[in-house]
Design a protein around this motif. Structure first.
Motif, PDB file in Angstrom:
ATOM      1  N   GLY A 109       6.570   2.821  -5.102  1.00 37.96           N
ATOM      2  CA  GLY A 109       5.252   3.011  -5.692  1.00 37.96           C
ATOM      3  C   GLY A 109       4.710   1.744  -6.314  1.00 37.96           C
ATOM      4  O   GLY A 109       5.363   0.701  -6.342  1.00 37.96           O
ATOM      5  N   ARG A 110       3.516   1.868  -6.828  1.00 36.46           N
ATOM      6  CA  ARG A 110       2.813   0.742  -7.423  1.00 36.46           C
ATOM      7  C   ARG A 110       3.472   0.357  -8.744  1.00 36.46           C
ATOM      8  O   ARG A 110       3.618   1.197  -9.651  1.00 36.46           O
ATOM      9  CB  ARG A 110       1.356   1.137  -7.654  1.00 36.46           C
ATOM     10  N   PRO A 111       3.877  -0.892  -8.915  1.00 36.53           N
ATOM     11  CA  PRO A 111       4.596  -1.285 -10.141  1.00 36.53           C
ATOM     12  C   PRO A 111       3.748  -1.244 -11.408  1.00 36.53           C
ATOM     13  O   PRO A 111       4.305  -1.241 -12.508  1.00 36.53           O
ATOM     14  CB  PRO A 111       5.067  -2.711  -9.832  1.00 36.53           C
ATOM     15  N   GLN A 112       2.422  -1.211 -11.266  1.00 40.40           N
ATOM     16  CA  GLN A 112       1.563  -1.103 -12.456  1.00 40.40           C
ATOM     17  C   GLN A 112       1.956   0.113 -13.287  1.00 40.40           C
ATOM     18  O   GLN A 112       1.987   0.051 -14.522  1.00 40.40           O
ATOM     19  CB  GLN A 112       0.100  -0.995 -12.037  1.00 40.40           C
ATOM     20  N   PHE A 113       2.242   1.237 -12.622  1.00 41.05           N
ATOM     21  CA  PHE A 113       2.648   2.440 -13.343  1.00 41.05           C
ATOM     22  C   PHE A 113       3.923   2.203 -14.136  1.00 41.05           C
ATOM     23  O   PHE A 113       4.054   2.625 -15.293  1.00 41.05           O
ATOM     24  CB  PHE A 113       2.828   3.598 -12.360  1.00 41.05           C
TER      25      PHE A 113
ATOM     26  N   ASN B 184       0.856  -1.179   0.000  1.00 37.23           N
ATOM     27  CA  ASN B 184       0.000   0.000   0.000  1.00 37.23           C
ATOM     28  C   ASN B 184       0.899   1.237   0.000  1.00 37.23           C
ATOM     29  O   ASN B 184       2.131   1.133   0.073  1.00 37.23           O
ATOM     30  CB  ASN B 184      -0.945  -0.007   1.207  1.00 37.23           C
ATOM     31  N   GLU B 185       0.272   2.409  -0.068  1.00 41.45           N
ATOM     32  CA  GLU B 185       1.039   3.647  -0.137  1.00 41.45           C
ATOM     33  C   GLU B 185       1.791   3.917   1.171  1.00 41.45           C
ATOM     34  O   GLU B 185       2.887   4.482   1.161  1.00 41.45           O
ATOM     35  CB  GLU B 185       0.110   4.810  -0.478  1.00 41.45           C
ATOM     36  N   ALA B 186       1.226   3.498   2.291  1.00 45.49           N
ATOM     37  CA  ALA B 186       1.907   3.690   3.577  1.00 45.49           C
ATOM     38  C   ALA B 186       3.219   2.911   3.614  1.00 45.49           C
ATOM     39  O   ALA B 186       4.227   3.385   4.161  1.00 45.49           O
ATOM     40  CB  ALA B 186       0.996   3.261   4.724  1.00 45.49           C
TER      41      ALA B 186
ATOM     42  N   GLN C 160      -5.248   5.229 -20.137  1.00 51.50           N
ATOM     43  CA  GLN C 160      -5.989   6.031 -19.159  1.00 51.50           C
ATOM     44  C   GLN C 160      -5.789   5.459 -17.763  1.00 51.50           C
ATOM     45  O   GLN C 160      -5.869   4.262 -17.548  1.00 51.50           O
ATOM     46  CB  GLN C 160      -7.488   6.020 -19.508  1.00 51.50           C
ATOM     47  N   PHE C 161      -5.508   6.339 -16.801  1.00 45.10           N
ATOM     48  CA  PHE C 161      -5.377   5.941 -15.412  1.00 45.10           C
ATOM     49  C   PHE C 161      -6.629   6.382 -14.657  1.00 45.10           C
ATOM     50  O   PHE C 161      -7.230   7.413 -14.968  1.00 45.10           O
ATOM     51  CB  PHE C 161      -4.156   6.608 -14.768  1.00 45.10           C
ATOM     52  N   THR C 162      -6.997   5.611 -13.644  1.00 43.83           N
ATOM     53  CA  THR C 162      -8.057   6.073 -12.750  1.00 43.83           C
ATOM     54  C   THR C 162      -7.498   7.200 -11.891  1.00 43.83           C
ATOM     55  O   THR C 162      -6.276   7.426 -11.841  1.00 43.83           O
ATOM     56  CB  THR C 162      -8.541   4.938 -11.836  1.00 43.83           C
ATOM     57  N   GLU C 163      -8.370   7.892 -11.178  1.00 45.51           N
ATOM     58  CA  GLU C 163      -7.921   8.985 -10.321  1.00 45.51           C
ATOM     59  C   GLU C 163      -6.952   8.485  -9.257  1.00 45.51           C
ATOM     60  O   GLU C 163      -5.932   9.119  -8.967  1.00 45.51           O
ATOM     61  CB  GLU C 163      -9.135   9.652  -9.665  1.00 45.51           C
TER      62      GLU C 163
ATOM     63  N   MET D 150       0.857   7.360  -9.029  1.00 42.35           N
ATOM     64  CA  MET D 150       1.969   7.747  -9.883  1.00 42.35           C
ATOM     65  C   MET D 150       2.620   9.030  -9.364  1.00 42.35           C
ATOM     66  O   MET D 150       3.844   9.131  -9.268  1.00 42.35           O
ATOM     67  CB  MET D 150       1.474   7.948 -11.317  1.00 42.35           C
ATOM     68  N   THR D 151       1.791  10.001  -9.000  1.00 44.28           N
ATOM     69  CA  THR D 151       2.298  11.272  -8.485  1.00 44.28           C
ATOM     70  C   THR D 151       3.092  11.066  -7.202  1.00 44.28           C
ATOM     71  O   THR D 151       4.155  11.669  -7.002  1.00 44.28           O
ATOM     72  CB  THR D 151       1.127  12.246  -8.227  1.00 44.28           C
ATOM     73  N   ARG D 152       2.582  10.190  -6.333  1.00 48.78           N
ATOM     74  CA  ARG D 152       3.277   9.947  -5.057  1.00 48.78           C
ATOM     75  C   ARG D 152       4.647   9.312  -5.284  1.00 48.78           C
ATOM     76  O   ARG D 152       5.612   9.615  -4.571  1.00 48.78           O
ATOM     77  CB  ARG D 152       2.425   9.057  -4.155  1.00 48.78           C
TER      78      ARG D 152
END
Length: 540
Positions: A179-183, A144-146, A287-290, A296-298
Motif C-alpha cells: 500500500g501507499r506509505p503515506q498511510f 500504484n494500487e495495481a 483527515q484523509f481524502t476519499e 488505506m482500506t485496500r
C-alpha cells in the motif's frame, strides 16, 4: 534473515550495530554486475552468476528449480522460508521521485496546507531512496494500487509454495509492498504522539523513567488533568475510563491507554494531543481524502487476504520490520492481524529490531497484550537492517537517534529481549520465537537458556533463521542436532535478482574469516549437550 547485516566481531555476519556500514554504496556493486553482463553477454553472464554469487545466495529461477535445494536442506533438518527475490531496477532519482510522491498527502502536494506530522514522520528528499545504506533488506517503492495487487499475488505464490514445501513453513511479507506509505507515516505519527502524551501524563504523576509496563497512571488524577486541558466535559471523560474498559484497579497503563485510540471506541473520533512546539491542542487523527481512505482500506484488505491464505495452507507469516518512521504503524497493524489469526497458535509473527532503544519496551508490551487478550504471541527477533540510514536521517533532520549507541548495547538488548521471550515460552506453550541471527554468541546464548529453562527442541517453540548461503556452519549443525532451523531462500530469474545479489556480494565480504573456528565452537557446544543428555531428554 533480513534484518541481520554487517560482519560481526568474530567473522560472521552478526547484525546491524555490530560493524560500520560498507564503504561501497549500493549502486556500485549493482553497476559492476551490469558491466560484467555487457562484457560477457547474457548467456555467459547467467552461467557465471549461477557458478558464483547467484548459485551461492539464490535457490533457482522458479518454484520447480528450487525443489532440489529445499529437499537437500530438509534432509539435514533445515527448513525453508521462500522469498521471490525480484526487485525493481530503479535509478536513485526514480526511487526518490516515487518516494516523495507516495509519502505526501494530496493537500501537501497541492500546497494548500502544510504537514502537521512531526518531522520524523514526514518525507525528506535527501532520504527518498530508501535503499541507500541498506544491505540486507529489500525495498519496495509505491507506484500504484495495481502494483500493490501484483506484490500481493507474488506473496500469495510464495505462501502456497511454502505450504507445499513443508508442513511447518514460514513466509515473509513487507507492508510497504502492500500500500501507499503515506498511510504508514501518518498512522505512525498518530501512535507516537499518543504514546508521548501518556509519558507526559506519567511524568506529571511522578512516574517518569520507569519501564513501560511499570508506568501506571492514577485514573482520578488523569481525569483531572484531561479536564483542565478542555478536551471534553468531565462527564465525557469519566465515560472513557470505566471499570468495563479498564478494570477495577483505579490505574491505567500504556496498554489501556493504547486501547483508547482503537477504532472500536467512540473516543478515537475526537482525540487531541498537545503540540510540543506550540503547546496548543491539535486533532490526533489527520483527515484523509476519499482516495486516501480507499488506499488505506485496500492495504488492510491485502493483509487479510495473505493471512487467510497462510491459514489455509498451514504457513506462518512473518511481517518484516522496516524503517522507524513506518514501524509504529506496521507493528500496530501486525498486532491487529495477530488478534484475529493467532487464536489457536501463532500464525502471524511480528518482527522486533533489537538495535532500537525501545525494543525491550515494545517486546514486553506486546507479550503482556497477548496474555491479557488471550491470543498467541509470535515474534522474530533481529538486530536490524537500517542502522546507517537511521542515524544519518536523525542527525540531518534533527530528532533523537533511535539506535542503540554501541555494538555492546545492541547485543545486550537482543539478549535481554530474547531472554524475556524465552521466559514467557517456559510458562506459555503456545508462544513461539524465531531467533533470526547470524551471531554465534547469540546462538550459544539461546542454547544455554533453552537448557536452563527446560525448553525442548522437539516442542518447536524456538526457531533459528539464517540467510541462504551464509553461516551454514550454524544452520546445519543445529538442524542435525534436532533444532528447528530455517534458511531464508530467495529465488527468481538472474537479471531480476541482481539488486539482491549486489547486496549479498557486499555483505559477504569477510564472512569466511573465522568460519572454521565458529563451526568448531558450535559443534563443541552441541556435542557437550549430546554427551550430557540435555539436548534431547527432558529434565525429570
Amino acid at each position: 534473515m533480513a534484518g541481520e547485516k554487517g560482519v560481526g566481531k568474530q567473522g560472521c555476519p552478526a547484525g546491524t550495530g555490530e560493524a560500520p556500514p560498507p564503504e561501497q554504496p549500493f549502486p556500485s556493486a549493482f553497476q559492476l554486475l551490469h558491466l560484467t553482463r555487457r562484457l560477457l553477454g547474457q548467456r555467459l553472464f547467467d552461467k557465471l552468476m549461477k557458478m558464483t554469487f547467484y548459485g551461492q545466495f539464490v535457490a533457482g529461477e522458479d518454484q520447480e528449480s528450487i525443489r532440489p535445494l529445499i529437499q537437500h536442506n530438509r534432509a539435514y533438518g533445515v527448513g525453508s522460508i521462500l522469498d521471490y527475490g525480484v526487485e525493481e531496477d530503479l535509478s536513485p532519482e526514480e526511487a526518490e521521485r516515487k518516494e516523495m510522491e507516495s509519502c505526501t498527502s494530496a493537500v501537501e502536494r497541492e500546497g494548500s496546507g502544510t504537514s502537521k506530522r512531526e518531522k520524523q514522520y514526514q518525507a525528506h528528499r535527501a532520504f527518498g531512496d530508501r535503499r541507500d545504506g541498506v544491505i540486507s533488506a529489500r525495498t519496495y517503492f509505491y507506484a500504484n494500487e495495481a502494483k500493490c495487487d501484483s506484490h500481493m499475488e507474488t506473496f500469495l505464490r510464495c505462501i502456497e509454495a511454502s505450504g507445499k514445501a513443508s508442513d511447518d513453513g514460514f513466509s515473509a511479507i513487507k507492508l510497504t509492498a502492500l500500500g501507499r506509505p503515506q498511510f504508514l507515516l501518518q498512522f505512525s505519527d498518530v501512535l507516537t504522539k499518543w504514546r508521548r502524551f501518556f509519558h507526559q501524563m506519567a511524568a506529571e504523576q511522578g512516574k517518569a523513567g520507569l519501564a513501560a509496563m511499570d508506568m501506571k497512571l492514577e485514573v482520578a488524577v488523569l481525569q483531572e488533568s484531561v479536564a483542565k486541558m478542555g478536551i471534553a466535559s468531565r462527564t465525557e471523560i469519566e465515560s472513557w475510563f470505566t471499570a468495563e474498559t479498564l478494570g477495577m484497579s483505579g490505574t491505567l497503563d500504556l496498554l489501556d491507554w493504547n486501547s483508547l485510540i482503537d477504532s472500536r471506541t467512540e473516543l478515537s473520533k475526537h482525540l487531541v494531543v498537545p503540540n510540543m512546539q506550540t503547546g496548543q491542542l491539535e486533532p490526533l487523527l489527520s483527515q484523509f481524502t476519499e482516495e486516501e481512505e480507499l488506499q488505506m482500506t485496500r492495504m488492510l484488505q491485502r493483509m487479510d487476504v495473505l493471512a487467510k491464505k497462510a491459514t489455509e495452507v498451514g504457513v506462518r507469516l512473518m511481517v518484516d520490520a522496516e524503517q522507524t518512521y513506518f514501524q509504529p504503524a506496521i507493528s500496530r497493524l501486525t498486532l491487529e492481524m495477530q488478534r484475529k489469526f493467532n487464536t489457536e497458535k501463532p500464525l502471524i509473527f511480528n518482527t522486533y529490531q533489537c538495535y532500537l532503544k525501545d525494543a525491550y519496551d515494545n517486546v514486553t508490551l506486546d507479550v503482556e497484550l497477548a496474555r491479557r487478550e488471550g491470543w498467541c504471541f509470535g515474534a522474530k527477533l533481529v538486530r536490524g537492517a537500517y542502522m546507517a540510514q537511521e542515524r544519518a536521517r536523525a542527525a540531518e533532520i534533527g530528532y533523537e537517534d533511535p539506535i542503540n549507541p554501541t555494538y555492546e548495547a545492541t547485543n545486550a538488548m537482543y539478549h535481554r529481549c530474547l531472554n524475556y521471550v524465552l521466559e514467557e515460552l517456559k510458562h506459555n506453550a503456545r508462544a513461539k520465537v524465531m531467533v533470526a541471527s547470524h551471531n554465534e554468541d547469540t546462538v550459544r546464548f539461546t542454547l544455554r537458556r533453552m537448557e536452563e529453562l527446560g525448553l525442548h527442541p522437539a516442542d518447536r517453540q524456538v526457531y533459528f533463521g539464517q540467510l541462504l548461503g551464509m553461516c551454514d556452519q550454524i544452520s546445519f549443525p543445529l538442524g542435525q542436532a534436532g533444532f528447528p532451523v530455517y534458511k531464508y531462500v530467495p529465488y527468481g530469474p538472474v537479471m531480476e535478482v541482481l539488486p539482491y545479489l549486489s547486496r549479498r556480494a557486499l555483505e559477504n565480504s569477510g564472512v569466511m574469516k573465522g568460519a572454521q573456528r565458529e563451526r568448531q565452537l558450535l559443534w563443541q557446544e552441541l556435542k557437550r549437550r549430546l554427551c550430557t543428555g540435555s539436548l534431547f531428554h527432558r529434565p525429570a
